[in-house]
Scaffold this motif. Structure first.
Motif, PDB file in Angstrom:
ATOM      1  N   PRO A  67      35.252  31.188  38.508  1.00  0.00           N
ATOM      2  CA  PRO A  67      35.384  32.350  39.799  1.00  0.00           C
ATOM      3  C   PRO A  67      36.526  33.292  39.759  1.00  0.00           C
ATOM      4  N   GLY A  68      36.419  34.299  39.899  1.00  0.00           N
ATOM      5  CA  GLY A  68      37.454  35.392  40.108  1.00  0.00           C
ATOM      6  C   GLY A  68      37.750  36.331  38.572  1.00  0.00           C
ATOM      7  N   LEU A  69      37.505  35.551  37.713  1.00  0.00           N
ATOM      8  CA  LEU A  69      37.789  35.851  36.390  1.00  0.00           C
ATOM      9  C   LEU A  69      37.083  37.272  35.893  1.00  0.00           C
ATOM     10  N   GLY A  70      35.730  37.117  36.201  1.00  0.00           N
ATOM     11  CA  GLY A  70      34.965  38.446  35.852  1.00  0.00           C
ATOM     12  C   GLY A  70      35.274  39.670  36.780  1.00  0.00           C
ATOM     13  N   ALA A  71      35.515  39.330  38.173  1.00  0.00           N
ATOM     14  CA  ALA A  71      36.102  40.558  38.908  1.00  0.00           C
ATOM     15  C   ALA A  71      37.430  41.139  38.474  1.00  0.00           C
ATOM     16  N   ALA A  72      38.356  40.143  38.056  1.00  0.00           N
ATOM     17  CA  ALA A  72      39.514  40.636  37.421  1.00  0.00           C
ATOM     18  C   ALA A  72      39.582  41.501  36.096  1.00  0.00           C
ATOM     19  N   ALA A  73      38.687  40.992  35.113  1.00  0.00           N
ATOM     20  CA  ALA A  73      38.313  41.817  34.215  1.00  0.00           C
ATOM     21  C   ALA A  73      37.799  43.128  34.330  1.00  0.00           C
ATOM     22  N   ALA A  74      36.830  43.156  35.364  1.00  0.00           N
ATOM     23  CA  ALA A  74      36.131  44.319  35.589  1.00  0.00           C
ATOM     24  C   ALA A  74      37.331  45.592  36.317  1.00  0.00           C
ATOM     25  N   ALA A  75      38.149  44.735  37.376  1.00  0.00           N
ATOM     26  CA  ALA A  75      39.057  45.518  37.775  1.00  0.00           C
ATOM     27  C   ALA A  75      40.226  46.089  36.777  1.00  0.00           C
ATOM     28  N   GLY A  76      40.336  45.483  35.890  1.00  0.00           N
ATOM     29  CA  GLY A  76      41.174  45.813  34.692  1.00  0.00           C
ATOM     30  C   GLY A  76      40.684  46.719  33.751  1.00  0.00           C
ATOM     31  N   LEU A  77      39.420  46.946  33.807  1.00  0.00           N
ATOM     32  CA  LEU A  77      38.822  47.770  32.895  1.00  0.00           C
ATOM     33  C   LEU A  77      38.799  49.008  33.944  1.00  0.00           C
ATOM     34  N   VAL A  78      38.560  49.077  34.984  1.00  0.00           N
ATOM     35  CA  VAL A  78      38.860  50.206  35.766  1.00  0.00           C
ATOM     36  C   VAL A  78      40.266  50.790  35.771  1.00  0.00           C
TER      37      VAL A  78
END
Length: 119
Positions: A67-78
Protein backbone atom coordinates in the motif's frame (compact mmCIF):
# COMPACT_ATOMS: atom_id res chain seq x y z
CA UNK A 1 -6.32 8.75 -1.88
CA UNK A 2 -6.35 5.04 -2.70
CA UNK A 3 -3.31 3.10 -1.43
CA UNK A 4 -3.51 0.24 -3.95
CA UNK A 5 -4.04 0.88 -7.67
CA UNK A 6 -7.53 0.44 -9.03
CA UNK A 7 -7.51 -0.47 -11.88
CA UNK A 8 -4.13 -2.20 -11.94
CA UNK A 9 -3.49 -2.36 -15.71
CA UNK A 10 -2.59 1.33 -16.29
CA UNK A 11 0.02 1.06 -13.54
CA UNK A 12 1.52 -2.01 -15.18
CA UNK A 13 1.52 -0.37 -18.62
CA UNK A 14 3.33 2.67 -17.21
CA UNK A 15 5.83 0.37 -15.45
CA UNK A 16 6.63 -1.40 -18.73
CA UNK A 17 7.04 1.90 -20.59
CA UNK A 18 9.30 3.38 -17.91
CA UNK A 19 11.36 0.18 -17.67
CA UNK A 20 11.85 0.21 -21.46
CA UNK A 21 12.77 3.88 -21.31
CA UNK A 22 15.35 3.01 -18.65
CA UNK A 23 16.87 0.35 -20.90
CA UNK A 24 17.09 2.88 -23.74
CA UNK A 25 18.99 5.26 -21.46
CA UNK A 26 22.04 2.95 -21.33
CA UNK A 27 22.63 3.04 -25.10
CA UNK A 28 20.27 5.75 -26.26
CA UNK A 29 19.17 6.04 -29.87
CA UNK A 30 20.16 9.27 -31.60
CA UNK A 31 16.85 10.96 -30.78
CA UNK A 32 17.19 10.36 -27.04
CA UNK A 33 20.89 11.30 -27.03
CA UNK A 34 20.10 14.51 -28.91
CA UNK A 35 17.35 15.30 -26.42
CA UNK A 36 19.62 14.78 -23.40
CA UNK A 37 22.38 16.79 -25.05
CA UNK A 38 19.84 19.44 -26.08
CA UNK A 39 18.81 20.11 -22.50
CA UNK A 40 22.43 20.09 -21.38
CA UNK A 41 22.25 16.95 -19.21
CA UNK A 42 25.83 15.72 -18.63
CA UNK A 43 26.66 12.39 -20.31
CA UNK A 44 28.42 11.25 -17.14
CA UNK A 45 25.04 11.29 -15.37
CA UNK A 46 22.88 9.49 -17.93
CA UNK A 47 23.15 6.31 -15.86
CA UNK A 48 21.28 8.08 -13.03
CA UNK A 49 18.23 8.49 -15.26
CA UNK A 50 18.14 4.74 -15.84
CA UNK A 51 18.33 4.11 -12.09
CA UNK A 52 15.43 6.49 -11.45
CA UNK A 53 13.34 4.84 -14.17
CA UNK A 54 14.09 1.30 -12.93
CA UNK A 55 13.22 2.28 -9.37
CA UNK A 56 9.98 3.87 -10.55
CA UNK A 57 9.03 0.76 -12.56
CA UNK A 58 9.83 -1.46 -9.59
CA UNK A 59 7.80 0.77 -7.27
CA UNK A 60 4.82 0.72 -9.62
CA UNK A 61 4.82 -3.08 -9.79
CA UNK A 62 5.51 -3.64 -6.08
CA UNK A 63 2.82 -1.06 -5.32
CA UNK A 64 0.22 -3.54 -6.50
CA UNK A 65 0.81 -5.37 -3.19
CA UNK A 66 2.46 -2.76 -0.95
CA UNK A 67 0.00 0.00 0.00
CA UNK A 68 1.13 3.48 -0.98
CA UNK A 69 4.27 2.45 -2.87
CA UNK A 70 2.66 2.59 -6.32
CA UNK A 71 1.18 5.99 -5.59
CA UNK A 72 4.58 7.24 -4.43
CA UNK A 73 6.25 5.87 -7.58
CA UNK A 74 3.60 7.47 -9.82
CA UNK A 75 3.97 10.78 -7.98
CA UNK A 76 7.75 10.50 -8.35
CA UNK A 77 7.35 10.07 -12.10
CA UNK A 78 5.16 13.16 -12.26
CA UNK A 79 7.88 15.13 -10.47
CA UNK A 80 10.58 13.59 -12.71
CA UNK A 81 8.79 14.64 -15.91
CA UNK A 82 7.96 18.07 -14.48
CA UNK A 83 11.69 18.54 -13.87
CA UNK A 84 12.38 17.32 -17.41
CA UNK A 85 9.87 19.85 -18.76
CA UNK A 86 11.57 22.65 -16.82
CA UNK A 87 14.96 21.52 -18.19
CA UNK A 88 13.56 21.63 -21.74
CA UNK A 89 12.10 25.10 -21.22
CA UNK A 90 15.25 26.49 -19.59
CA UNK A 91 17.41 25.14 -22.41
CA UNK A 92 14.99 26.35 -25.08
CA UNK A 93 14.82 22.78 -26.41
CA UNK A 94 11.11 22.69 -27.16
CA UNK A 95 10.82 20.72 -30.36
CA UNK A 96 9.05 17.44 -31.00
CA UNK A 97 10.90 15.67 -28.17
CA UNK A 98 9.52 18.14 -25.66
CA UNK A 99 5.91 18.01 -26.84
CA UNK A 100 5.64 14.29 -27.56
CA UNK A 101 8.06 12.56 -25.23
CA UNK A 102 8.42 14.83 -22.23
CA UNK A 103 4.92 16.25 -21.95
CA UNK A 104 3.41 13.01 -23.24
CA UNK A 105 5.02 11.00 -20.44
CA UNK A 106 4.08 13.71 -17.94
CA UNK A 107 0.45 13.38 -19.04
CA UNK A 108 0.52 9.57 -18.87
CA UNK A 109 2.15 9.60 -15.42
CA UNK A 110 -0.32 12.17 -14.14
CA UNK A 111 -3.25 10.18 -15.59
CA UNK A 112 -2.08 6.99 -13.87
CA UNK A 113 -1.60 8.81 -10.58
CA UNK A 114 -5.00 10.45 -10.84
CA UNK A 115 -7.15 7.60 -12.16
CA UNK A 116 -5.50 4.71 -10.30
CA UNK A 117 -4.73 6.31 -6.94
CA UNK A 118 -6.82 9.46 -6.47
CA UNK A 119 -10.22 9.01 -8.10
Amino acid sequence: MILLPDPIWPTLVLAVIVFGDGLLTFRPPRAIAACLDGVGFPRDWWWALAVVKFLAATGLVAGIWIPGLGAAAAAGLVVYFLCAAVAHLRAGYIGRDFWLNCLGMLAVSLAVLTFCFVV
